[in-house]
Design an enzyme around this catalytic site. Structure first.
Site, PDB file in Angstrom:
ATOM      1  CE1 TYR A  72     -36.203  42.582  65.196  1.00  0.00           C
ATOM      2  CE2 TYR A  72     -37.147  40.367  65.096  1.00  0.00           C
ATOM      3  CZ  TYR A  72     -36.081  41.209  65.378  1.00  0.00           C
ATOM      4  OH  TYR A  72     -34.907  40.697  65.860  1.00  0.00           O
ATOM      5  CG  ASP A 115     -31.628  53.089  67.007  1.00  0.00           C
ATOM      6  OD1 ASP A 115     -30.880  53.654  66.175  1.00  0.00           O
ATOM      7  OD2 ASP A 115     -31.339  52.996  68.217  1.00  0.00           O
ATOM      8  CG  HIS A 130     -25.892  43.796  65.043  1.00  0.00           C
ATOM      9  ND1 HIS A 130     -25.712  43.994  66.395  1.00  0.00           N
ATOM     10  CD2 HIS A 130     -24.861  42.999  64.654  1.00  0.00           C
ATOM     11  CE1 HIS A 130     -24.622  43.346  66.805  1.00  0.00           C
ATOM     12  NE2 HIS A 130     -24.084  42.750  65.762  1.00  0.00           N
ATOM     13  N   GLY A 203     -21.644  53.405  74.811  1.00  0.00           N
ATOM     14  CA  GLY A 203     -22.860  52.691  75.203  1.00  0.00           C
ATOM     15  C   GLY A 203     -22.978  51.274  74.695  1.00  0.00           C
ATOM     16  CB  THR A 204     -21.363  48.788  73.090  1.00  0.00           C
ATOM     17  OG1 THR A 204     -21.479  47.380  72.835  1.00  0.00           O
ATOM     18  CG2 THR A 204     -19.909  49.193  73.003  1.00  0.00           C
ATOM     19  CB  ALA A 247     -24.132  58.631  75.106  1.00  0.00           C
TER      20      ALA A 247
HETATM   21  P1  OAD Z   1     -26.227  46.226  75.809  1.00  0.00           P
HETATM   22  O1  OAD Z   1     -27.611  46.328  76.310  1.00  0.00           O
HETATM   23  O2  OAD Z   1     -25.509  44.941  75.963  1.00  0.00           O
HETATM   24  O3  OAD Z   1     -25.340  47.318  76.500  1.00  0.00           O
HETATM   25  C1  OAD Z   1     -25.743  48.669  76.625  1.00  0.00           C
HETATM   26  C2  OAD Z   1     -24.605  49.448  77.255  1.00  0.00           C
HETATM   27  O4  OAD Z   1     -24.975  50.814  77.280  1.00  0.00           O
HETATM   28  C3  OAD Z   1     -24.283  49.036  78.695  1.00  0.00           C
HETATM   29  O5  OAD Z   1     -22.875  48.885  78.820  1.00  0.00           O
HETATM   30  C4  OAD Z   1     -24.785  50.229  79.516  1.00  0.00           C
HETATM   31  O6  OAD Z   1     -24.008  50.441  80.679  1.00  0.00           O
HETATM   32  C5  OAD Z   1     -24.626  51.369  78.535  1.00  0.00           C
HETATM   33  N1  OAD Z   1     -25.529  52.529  78.719  1.00  0.00           N
HETATM   34  C6  OAD Z   1     -26.822  52.531  79.105  1.00  0.00           C
HETATM   35  N2  OAD Z   1     -27.328  53.781  79.090  1.00  0.00           N
HETATM   36  C7  OAD Z   1     -26.328  54.602  78.662  1.00  0.00           C
HETATM   37  C8  OAD Z   1     -26.228  56.011  78.434  1.00  0.00           C
HETATM   38  N3  OAD Z   1     -27.261  56.838  78.620  1.00  0.00           N
HETATM   39  N4  OAD Z   1     -25.038  56.488  78.001  1.00  0.00           N
HETATM   40  C9  OAD Z   1     -23.972  55.674  77.814  1.00  0.00           C
HETATM   41  N5  OAD Z   1     -24.014  54.345  78.027  1.00  0.00           N
HETATM   42  C10 OAD Z   1     -25.170  53.804  78.440  1.00  0.00           C
HETATM   43  O7  OAD Z   1     -26.266  46.679  74.267  1.00  0.00           O
HETATM   44  P2  OAD Z   1     -25.194  46.434  73.110  1.00  0.00           P
HETATM   45  O8  OAD Z   1     -23.814  46.446  73.636  1.00  0.00           O
HETATM   46  O9  OAD Z   1     -25.537  47.369  72.022  1.00  0.00           O
HETATM   47  O10 OAD Z   1     -27.317  42.209  68.822  1.00  0.00           O
HETATM   48  O11 OAD Z   1     -25.576  44.977  72.655  1.00  0.00           O
HETATM   49  C11 OAD Z   1     -24.894  44.414  71.583  1.00  0.00           C
HETATM   50  C12 OAD Z   1     -25.765  43.498  70.794  1.00  0.00           C
HETATM   51  O12 OAD Z   1     -26.379  42.529  71.654  1.00  0.00           O
HETATM   52  C13 OAD Z   1     -26.960  44.140  70.147  1.00  0.00           C
HETATM   53  O13 OAD Z   1     -26.646  44.786  68.936  1.00  0.00           O
HETATM   54  C14 OAD Z   1     -27.873  42.978  69.891  1.00  0.00           C
HETATM   55  C15 OAD Z   1     -27.723  42.243  71.211  1.00  0.00           C
HETATM   56  O14 OAD Z   1     -27.804  40.913  71.144  1.00  0.00           O
HETATM   57  C16 OAD Z   1     -28.135  41.662  67.917  1.00  0.00           C
HETATM   58  O15 OAD Z   1     -29.322  41.825  67.936  1.00  0.00           O
HETATM   59  C17 OAD Z   1     -27.439  40.846  66.875  1.00  0.00           C
END
Ligand code: OAD
Ligand code: ZN
Length: 265
Positions: A72, A115, A130, A203-204, A247
């Site tokens: 971390y 972040d 989170h 972006g998730t 984004a």
């Molecule tokens: P992910 O890494 O699973 O997904 C990131 C998403 O962002 C993907 O769908 C990419 O296609 C998309 N992406 C990447 N670059 C981008 C851009 N420039 N513009 C738009 N989209 C873009 O991340 P999360 O969905 O945030 O939890 O992950 C969810 C959770 O999983 C996190 O909060 C974390 C992890 O385990 C914990 O730590 C509890």
């Protein structure tokens, strides 16, 4: 996607937003990718050099709290160098527009990111599902220090650091695997989702629950789902408007169009 198609989708998204009273944006690691913070599931992911269960689970912390803290502190150093990008800034502008254009209008960001970049961009209505990397708390739930406190340290004299009240180990204020989400945050987020006229998903990958219920709750109650991602996600099948793109490029275009529609500078 052709330029014309893209322009039409941006117009459609902006129309939905302008005609909505309550709008939420549900964001994930992808919105911070253009700030230089790697996503989880993409290549070059944050967990690259570590096994997730070692550094982000209660079991991992029990086994090796020093390693968890090293991980971390490394993330703190990386995040300290990152700045909000045009995607974050566009969402901050949207919050201001909502504040200025009607008493009943509400705009909230509900983020899975730790972040702090949404707040740095200027959003005030932010729900962090989170946790936040810049907060620490005592791992002893009975201690007064179990309430998260601001902590910007990048180094400690001793790792893992200890609580100065009770002597237990301090821990980062982030949600780990197999841990529940902060009760207030998830309650507020679900309540907002159920009254949202629109949710902007950014972006998730939409695969981590309970956070990922948010767009489904909104959709079920009649809210429109607008999604921005560089590729389809688990949420795309319920999206009313899916805009494939970064984004930091798409969100400013949507906000520009929103401003044109409501006639603000
Ligand atoms: P992910 O890494 O699973 O997904 C990131 C998403 O962002 C993907 O769908 C990419 O296609 C998309 N992406 C990447 N670059 C981008 C851009 N420039 N513009 C738009 N989209 C873009 O991340 P999360 O969905 O945030 O939890 O992950 C969810 C959770 O999983 C996190 O909060 C974390 C992890 O385990 C914990 O730590 C509890
Ligand atoms: Zn304590």
């Amino acid at each position: 996607m052709s330029i014309e198609e893209l322009a039409d989708l941006i117009k459609e998204a902006a129309n939905i937003i302008v005609n909505s009273e309550v709008v939420i944006s549900f964001t994930g690691a992808g919105i911070s990718a253009e700030s230089g913070i790697p996503t989880f599931r993409g290549s070059g992911g944050l967990w690259e050099n570590y096994r997730v269960e070692d550094v982000a689970s209660p079991e991992g912390f029990k086994k090796n709290p020093k390693l968890v803290w090293e991980f971390y502190l490394e993330r703190r150093k990386k995040i300290a160098k990152a700045k909000p990008n045009p995607g974050h800034l566009a969402l901050a502008e949207l919050e201001k527009i909502f504040e200025e254009t009607g008493e009943n209008r509400k705009f909230y960001v509900i983020t899975q990111n730790i972040d702090n970049l949404h707040k740095e961009a200027g959003n005030k209505n932010v729900i962090e599902l989170h946790g936040n990397i810049w907060y620490t708390r005592c791992s002893n739930p009975a201690c007064e220090n179990s309430k998260p406190f601001l902590d910007k340290k990048m180094e400690y004299e001793e790792l893992p650091p200890r609580c100065d009240i009770c002597g237990s180990y301090l821990r980062p204020h982030v949600v780990w695997f197999n841990e529940p989400l902060p009760q207030d945050a998830i309650n507020d987020a679900f309540a907002l989702a159920s009254e949202a006229d629109a949710v902007i998903v950014v972006g998730t990958s939409g695969v981590v629950f309970p956070a990922a219920y948010i767009p489904y709750i909104a959709k079920e109650r009649g809210g429109k789902v607008i999604e921005i991602n560089i590729e389809p996600s688990a949420i795309t099948k319920i999206s009313d408007v899916f805009i494939m793109g970064k984004a930091g490029i798409v969100l400013p275009e949507i906000v520009k169009r929103v401003k044109e529609l409501i006639g603000v500078e």
